[in-house]
Design an enzyme around this catalytic site. Structure first.
Site, PDB file in Angstrom:
ATOM      1  N   GLY A   1       5.359  -0.533  -5.570  1.00  0.00           N
ATOM      2  CA  GLY A   1       5.606   0.795  -6.128  1.00  0.00           C
ATOM      3  C   GLY A   1       6.517   1.681  -5.313  1.00  0.00           C
ATOM      4  O   GLY A   1       6.452   2.906  -5.449  1.00  0.00           O
TER       5      GLY A   1
ATOM      6  N   THR B   1       9.926   2.053  -5.419  1.00  0.00           N
ATOM      7  CA  THR B   1      10.930   2.723  -6.243  1.00  0.00           C
ATOM      8  C   THR B   1      10.289   3.756  -7.161  1.00  0.00           C
ATOM      9  O   THR B   1      10.819   4.864  -7.340  1.00  0.00           O
ATOM     10  CB  THR B   1      11.703   1.687  -7.078  1.00  0.00           C
TER      11      THR B   1
ATOM     12  N   SER C   1       1.707 -14.622  17.044  1.00  0.00           N
ATOM     13  CA  SER C   1       0.331 -14.370  16.619  1.00  0.00           C
ATOM     14  C   SER C   1      -0.458 -15.644  16.331  1.00  0.00           C
ATOM     15  O   SER C   1      -1.657 -15.572  16.075  1.00  0.00           O
ATOM     16  CB  SER C   1       0.316 -13.474  15.375  1.00  0.00           C
TER      17      SER C   1
ATOM     18  N   LYS D   1      -2.621  -9.332   6.819  1.00  0.00           N
ATOM     19  CA  LYS D   1      -3.265 -10.607   7.138  1.00  0.00           C
ATOM     20  C   LYS D   1      -4.707 -10.639   6.658  1.00  0.00           C
ATOM     21  O   LYS D   1      -5.181 -11.655   6.117  1.00  0.00           O
ATOM     22  CB  LYS D   1      -3.200 -10.853   8.646  1.00  0.00           C
TER      23      LYS D   1
END
Length: 799
Positions: free
Chosen positions: A377, A379, A698, A741
Site C-alpha cells: 500500500g 502508492t 544472520s 522474519k
C-alpha cells in the site's frame, strides 16, 4: 556511294522490352536499368542476331499500365509502343543490365507472346497523319519559340552544357513530328503526359497538346518569377534571413488568405502573459516569442521554439495555479482508516505530518520515504496524503532510469529533446503544490557514463535548492519548494547514502495472515464485486476460503497477488451469471471452487520433514519482498578434510559459515565432537533453493546448529526457526528484519522462534495476533540455541 540503311520492318515479331514508369519517344535515346529476366533476355536476343540481319539490335519498347505487374500481357501495356534500337548494353550485377535504347518510330502492339523467360511482341507500324501541313509547320515554329522562352525562365537554375546541346538540336529540327517529340522530352513532361503524346498519331494534334503542356509550365515559371520579384522589392537589407517567410506571406496575399500563422503566436503570447512567470522566465519567453515571429512557421527551428513556449505556458507558475490545503486532521484520520487496514504506526506518522503542516504551513517538512515489500500500500498511501491535503496527486516511476537527462531533461540543442520527468509531471499536475510520488526510487540505475540519476534527483528533493530547480530543457529556474514529495522503495540498500540522508524513512512491513484475510474481506472483495458488475451481496466468500487463498495460493508480504486471485474467482462467477449457468454462477464461493477455478494449491507447508532430522535446521531470511524460511543442511562424507559451501551464497554468508566452522572446531571437546573430525572427512553445508541469491550474517547460528547436529548425531527440531549472527566466541549478535522474519515463520506454521537477546527491542513491532501464536526465545550464546534446537541423542530420529 554511302551504304544503304537497313530497311525497318513494317510488322513482325520482336523481343518486347516493357518499361514500368518510363516512356520512350521516337528520336530519343534513354538508358534503362533492367532487372527482370525477360527484359535481360530480350536485349540479349536482339544483340545476338547477325549484324547483317535487319532485325539486329531491334526491340519493341512499351510502357506498362500498372508498374507492379511482373509479367505483363497485352492488356497490361499501352497499345502504342516504340520500335527501338539497342545502341549499348552493359552487364551489371548478376541478373541485371543497363541498356541504352533509341526510339525509331511508333508501332501498334497487336499481341504479346510469353514462354518461360521469353517475351515477344507482335507489332505493326503505326500510321501517322500530318493533318494540315501549313498548320503543322506553324505549330512546330510556335513550339520551338515556347521552348526557348521556357529555357530562358529556367536559365538561372538549369544552365548546363547538355541542355544547351539538346536545345540546339531542337531548334535546328524542321520535321513537325520530331519537334513535338523532342520538345516533350526536353521540357520534361510528366509520365501521363508523355503517354498521351505517344498515343497521338495526328501530328498537328500532337503539336497542339505539347504546346498546351509547355505553355502551362511557362506560366508557372512566370508567376514564380513575378512572386520572387515582388518579395525582393519589399525586403530590406536586414531582412534577408526572413526570405522564405515573406514568400509565404506573398503567396497567401495572392490567394486572399489572412495571417492565420500570426494568430496562434498571439494566443501563445496571451497564455504566457497569464502564466505569471518570474522575471527570468518571462524574459526568456519574450525573446523566444520575438525569434518565433521572424521564423518560417514550417521550419524545424520554429517547431522547436514553439514546443518550448508551449511547455512554458502549460507549466504551473504563479499563485493562481496553487491549490488551498484543507488540513482537517479528523477527516484525514478517517480517510486513512477507511482506505488502509492496519499500518497503525505509519498512519500515526502521516497524521503527525499533516498536523505539523496545519500549525506551520510555511515550514518545509521532511521528505517521506515509504519502504516496504510490493503490495503493502505504499502508492495508495501517497494518494491518500494528497486527498487529505486536498491537493492534486502526480506520480513518476523511476524504475530503470539510467540517464540523469531523464530527471533534468535534455538540452534543446539535441534533436528530439524533452523536459525531464519532474517537469513533465508538474505539467500534468497543473498545480504548483501537488503531492508528487517518486515511485521505486531504489530502482534508479547506478552512476555510469550516462550520468548519475540519483545525483540529479538531489536538487529536486533538497529544500535548500529546489526553489530554483533547473531543468536543462527549460533553461531557467523552476520553483519546487511548494511540492510535497513522497518516495517509495522496496529496499533501502540500493539508495545512495547522500540521497537517503534527505529522506525520512517510514518502513511498512508485510501483513499477517489475519490482516490479509481482513483486507480481502473488507476491501478487496467489495471493490472487485463492484468492478465486475456484481451487485452488493451477490457473492459471498467465507473467511476459511480467504484463508486458503492466502496460505495455499499466495505467499507474499503484500496483497497484490491476493487481489488477482480474488478477481479470478469473481470473473468466473460473473461469466456464469452472464451465461445463466447455475453451476458456474455459484453465489457462495467454497474451497471446491478454488481448485476448480485456480487449480491445485501452489504453496504447501515449507517444513518438508515433520520429524526432527539430523543436519537440517530451519533458519529465517529477509528479502525486499518480505521474510522467508531459510533451510540449512549439513553432512559429512569420507574425504581429506575439505569444506564445501553451496546454494549461491554471497561473500558475507560464506564468511559467516566459515566462522561457524571455526567455532565448532574450537569447542569440539565441549560438545563431544572429535577434535580431528576434518582429518579424514569432508564437510558439506548446503542452502536449498540454489536459484535464489543469499547473503548476510544472520544465518550464523543456523549454520552452527546444523554442523553440530551432523557431527554429534543429535536431531534438530523442524518446528523451530532461528536467526542471528555468530561470533568466534559463540556470542549471538543482533540482526535486522525481525518483523518480516517472524511473520514468515508465522505463515509457515512455526511455533518457536529463536532471536538474539539484543533484538528484544523489536518485539513491539510484531503484531499481537502473531505474538500470541508464537513462543519467542531470546538468546545471547550458542549454547542456549543448542539447548532449544537439538534433541538429546536418545530422542533423536534416524537421519
Amino acid at each position: 556511294m554511302p551504304p544503304t540503311p537497313p530497311q525497318r520492318p513494317r510488322a513482325g515479331v520482336l523481343p518486347l522490352l516493357p518499361l514500368r514508369t518510363l516512356t520512350l519517344l521516337p528520336g530519343l535515346a534513354q538508358p534503362v536499368e533492367l532487372g527482370r529476366a525477360a527484359s535481360v533476355d530480350a536485349v540479349r536476343r536482339a544483340r545476338e542476331r547477325p549484324a547483317d540481319d535487319p532485325l539486329h539490335n531491334l526491340v519493341v519498347v512499351a510502357t506498362q499500365r500498372d508498374a507492379m505487374v511482373e509479367r505483363p500481357r497485352r492488356d497490361d501495356l499501352h497499345h502504342v509502343g516504340v520500335l527501338a534500337e539497342i545502341t549499348q548494353a552493359l552487364q551489371g550485377m548478376p541478373g541485371r543490365m543497363t541498356a541504352v535504347v533509341r526510339g525509331i518510330e511508333r508501332v501498334r502492339i497487336l499481341d504479346v507472346e510469353l514462354e518461360g523467360t521469353r517475351c515477344d511482341a507482335q507489332f505493326q507500324r503505326a500510321r501517322e497523319t500530318m493533318g494540315d501541313p501549313t498548320l503543322a509547320y506553324a505549330y512546330a515554329g510556335a513550339l520551338q519559340d515556347l521552348v526557348k522562352q521556357y529555357e530562358a525562365l529556367q536559365n538561372s537554375n538549369n544552365k548546363n552544357r547538355q541542355r544547351a546541346q539538346t536545345l540546339a538540336v531542337l531548334m535546328a529540327e524542321r520535321a513537325p513530328a520530331t519537334v513535338a517529340d523532342l520538345a516533350a522530352a526536353h521540357v520534361g513532361l510528366e509520365h501521363g503526359e508523355l503517354v498521351e503524346i505517344l498515343h497521338e498519331l495526328t501530328i498537328t494534334e500532337r503539336l497542339r497538346k505539347v504546346i498546351e503542356f509547355v505553355s502551362h509550365r511557362v506560366h508557372v515559371l512566370q508567376v514564380r518569377r513575378d512572386l520572387d520579384r515582388h518579395v525582393r522589392d519589399h525586403l530590406s537589407r536586414h531582412e534577408q534571413e526572413a526570405l522564405l517567410r515573406h514568400k509565404l506571406r506573398a503567396i497567401r496575399s495572392e490567394l486572399g488568405e489572412g495571417e492565420e500563422d500570426e494568430r496562434w503566436i498571439d494566443e501563445l503570447e496571451e497564455r504566457i502573459a497569464a502564466a505569471e512567470l518570474p522575471p527570468d522566465a518571462q524574459s526568456m519567453a519574450d525573446r523566444e516569442l520575438a525569434r518565433l515571429r521572424r521564423m518560417n512557421p514550417q521550419s524545424g527551428e520554429a517547431t522547436i521554439s514553439r514546443t518550448w513556449l508551449e511547455l512554458v505556458a502549460d507549466l504551473p507558475w504563479g499563485p493562481a495555479r496553487t491549490t488551498t490545503d484543507t488540513l482537517d486532521i479528523a477527516a484525514a484520520r478517517t480517510l486513512l482508516e477507511r482506505e488502509h487496514y492496519g499500518l497503525d504506526k505509519v498512519k500515526k506518522r502521516l497524521v503527525e505530518y499533516l498536523g505539523v503542516r496545519k500549525l506551520a504551513p510555511g515550514k518545509r517538512g521532511p521528505i517521506l520515504c515509504l519502504v516496504g515489500p510490493p503490495g503493502v500500500g505504499k502508492t495508495s498511501l501517497g494518494r491518500s496524503i494528497a486527498q487529505a491535503l486536498g491537493r492534486k496527486f502526480v506520480r513518476a516511476s523511476l524504475g530503470g532510469v539510467r540517464d540523469d537527462a531523464e530527471i533534468r531533461g535534455h538540452r534543446r540543442t539535441y534533436v528530439g529533446a524533452l523536459p525531464g520527468r519532474i517537469l513533465q509531471s508538474m505539467r500534468r499536475a497543473g498545480s504548483t503544490n501537488p503531492v508528487f510520488l517518486l515511485d521505486e526510487i531504489d530502482k534508479l540505475a547506478a552512476p555510469d557514463l550516462r550520468g548519475d540519476p540519483a545525483g540529479a534527483l538531489l536538487e529536486a528533493l533538497d529544500p535548500e535548492q529546489n526553489a530554483a530547480f533547473e531543468d536543462h530543457y527549460l533553461g531557467t529556474g523552476y520553483d519546487l519548494s511548494k511540492v510535497v514529495f513522497v518516495c517509495t522503495a522496496n529496499d533501502l540498500g540500493p539508495i545512495p547514502t547522500v540521497l537517503k540522508d534527505r529522506l525520512e524513512i517510514i518502513e511498512l512491513a508485510g501483513y499477517t495472515i489475519e490482516e490479509k484475510i481482513a483486507i480481502a474481506r473488507d476491501y478487496l472483495v467489495p471493490r472487485a464485486v463492484a468492478e465486475h458488475g456484481l451487485g452488493p451481496g451477490a457473492v459471498t466468500i467465507a473467511d476459511d476460503v480467504l484463508e486458503a487463498l492466502v496460505v495455499q495460493y499466495t505467499r507474499e508480504s503484500g496483497v497484490r497477488n491476493l487481489q488477482r486471485e480474488v478477481e479470478a474467482l469473481l470473473r468466473d462467477t460473473a461469466m456464469g451469471l452472464a451465461e445463466g449457468s447455475h453451476e458456474g454462477a455459484a453465489r457462495t464461493i467454497t474451497a471446491e471452487h478454488l481448485a476448480k477455478v485456480l487449480g491445485p494449491p501452489r504453496f504447501h507447508d515449507e517444513i518438508v520433514d515433520k520429524q526432527p532430522t539430523v543436519g537440517t535446521v530451519v533458519g529465517l531470511g529477509w528479502t525486499p519482498v518480505g521474510g522467508r524460511l531459510l533451510f540449512v543442511e549439513a553432512t559429512t562424507t569420507p574425504g581429506d578434510g575439505s569444506v564445501r559451501l553451496t546454494g549461491r551464497l554471497g561473500e558475507v554468508m560464506r564468511e559467516s559459515a566459515e566462522t561457524a566452522l571455526s567455532l565448532v572446531r574450537s569447542r569440539a571437546d565441549a560438545w563431544g565432537i572429535d577434535r580431528n573430525f576434518l582429518r579424514d572427512r569432508d564437510v558439506h553445508v548446503h542452502f536449498p533453493g540454489g536459484g535464489v541469491p543469499k547473503d548476510g550474517p544472520s544465518a550464523g547460528i543456523t549454520v552452527t546448529t546444523a554442523l553440530i547436529s551432523t557431527l554429534t548425531g543429535r536431531a534438530a527440531r523442524t518446528d523451530l526457526a532461528m536467526t542471528g549472527e555468530i561470533t568466534l566466541r559463540g556470542r549471538v549478535l543482533p540482526i535486522g528484519g525481525v518483523r518480516e522474519k517472524v511473520l514468515a515463520a508465522h505463515r509457515a506454521g512455526i511455533r518457536d522462534v529463536v532471536l538474539p537477546l539484543r533484538n528484544r527491542k523489536d518485539e513491539p513491532e510484531i503484531p499481537d495476533a502473531v505474538r500470541s501464536t508464537l513462543r519467542l526465545h531470546f538468546v545471547s550464546h550458542i549454547d542456549e540455541v543448542l539447548a532449544l534446537a537439538l534433541l538429546q541423542p536418545a530422542a533423536a530420529a534416524t537421519p
